[in-house]
Design a protein around this motif. Structure first.
Motif: not given
Length: 393
Positions: A166-172, A207-209, A246-255
């Motif tokens: 799970l990822g957060w794109d954040i801004k400070i 800013t960072a992910l 937290i400006e955006r979230k992304e979630y992933g599952v990779i085999p």
């Protein structure tokens, strides 16, 4: 029988759209091609990253390029320059927007937003069929990334690992990040259910992910990833929740499984992308291997109207992947030690060359000799039967 196309691309993700783009820039651009997906709305929900020597694909869409990498090694954090293999990030929104716009400009290519009920084929007539709730669509080949290959089930997989994150794109409001350096792996030693680490892609100084990533069989609850990200921002950067947005979230599952790569779903229906076994098992990286696969497909269609089968890995690299999967699955702490020693004892360009499968055997042996050998000896012995099974595919 139904509406007829020269080719159908089932699934408009990274693999399907990459294939459409490759066709658009080839003599196949005048063929009647359908791209179908249950949802064609543009979504800013994925970031695809890769290292590459030479000019990267989709160069004008690259969101960020780094030539310096930070990793946690056996002796703490180290930072290295990437001279041969820069690291690239590409946003799925930019990618999808560009390719869908190009598809819409070509009158021979068609987009359809619809559920796909099933895929079928008739080898005698050399036809494949895609079934929607409204129609049966007919074609000479379907390229699908929607369904698991029929022959893949639990008994086919010895090490059912997944890379989940799970990822957060954040801004400070203050400048904290060094935007010239990305963090590939900062390990979480408190996690015991697999190999866990935080991955940081700084876009700017503010800013960072950040992604909390785990290599394991079992998925954790979403709030657990978020707790880990919040703790990391506090411990590493001294940031509390009120200090960032937290400006955006992304979630992933990779085999990351030792599943065999099966090129065909059914006759005349080819598996592409992750469903075609393109994902590299030991890392989860897929994007560049997709580009190689779709080039092979288009080359084959141009030459004799039959897609070329893409074999992503030579046998020795299948063996390396299998041994590492065995270690991650059975001894995650040993796997973490191996990663740290790998980073400590090698240049990252050499590591990326090895993971990219560009290395020669002598370079492979140098890499292998730089990490603890006992876990690999055990893995070689324990997985020898499985290696024979995979090697036949």
């Amino acid at each position: 029988m139904g509406i007829e196309y020269d080719y159908i691309i089932a699934g408009a993700g990274a693999a399907g759209l990459s294939l459409a783009w490759q066709m658009l820039h080839s003599p196949l651009k005048d063929k009647k091609v359908l791209i179908i997906d249950k949802d064609l709305k543009l979504q800013d929900d994925k970031t695809w990253c890769f290292w590459h020597s030479g000019e990267p694909p989709f160069q004008k869409l690259i969101h960020k390029r780094w030539s310096r990498v930070e990793v946690e090694s056996a002796e703490g954090y180290i930072t290295q320059s990437l001279q041969r293999y820069p690291y690239y990030a590409l946003k799925s929104y930019d990618f999808e927007k560009k390719i869908i716009a190009a598809i819409k400009k070509n009158p021979s290519f068609h987009l359809l937003e619809s559920p796909i009920q099933k895929l079928s084929s008739d080898p005698d007539s050399k036809k494949a069929y895609l079934h929607t709730p409204e129609n049966i669509l007919e074609t000479s080949y379907i390229f699908q990334s929607c369904f698991d290959p029929f022959k893949i089930h639990k008994s086919n997989v010895r090490y059912p690992l997944r890379q989940h994150f799970l990822g957060w794109d954040i801004k400070i409001n203050t400048s904290i990040f060094n935007s010239d350096v990305f963090t590939l792996m900062d390990f979480d030693h408190s996690f015991t259910g697999g190999v866990a680490f935080t991955y940081v892609l700084p876009w700017t100084s503010k800013t960072a992910l950040l992604e909390y990533t785990i290599f394991s069989e079992n998925i954790i609850a979403q709030e657990k990833y978020e707790e880990k990200l919040s703790a990391y921002l506090s411990n590493r950067y001294g940031l509390e929740p009120d200090d960032y947005q937290i400006e955006r979230k992304e979630y992933g599952v990779i085999p990351m499984e030792d599943r065999p790569a099966l090129p065909w779903y059914k006759p005349r229906i080819m598996n592409i992308g992750t469903q075609g076994g393109v994902t590299k098992p030991s890392t989860g990286y897929t994007f560049m291997r997709i580009q190689n696969q779709v080039k092979n497909i288009v080359e084959g269609l141009i030459e004799d109207n039959r897609p070329l089968i893409y074999s992503p890995s030579k046998f020795r690299f299948k063996a390396y992947d299998l041994w590492l999967l065995h270690i991650i699955y059975n001894s995650p702490k040993e796997a973490t030690t191996i990663f740290k020693q790998l980073f400590q004892n090698n240049k990252m360009d050499e590591v990326f060359c090895f993971l990219n499968e560009d290395s020669i055997l002598s370079e492979d042996l140098q890499i292998m000799s730089s990490v603890p050998y006992r876990p690999f000896l055990k893995a070689i012995w324990k997985s020898k039967k499985r290696l024979r099974e995979i090697g036949r595919k």
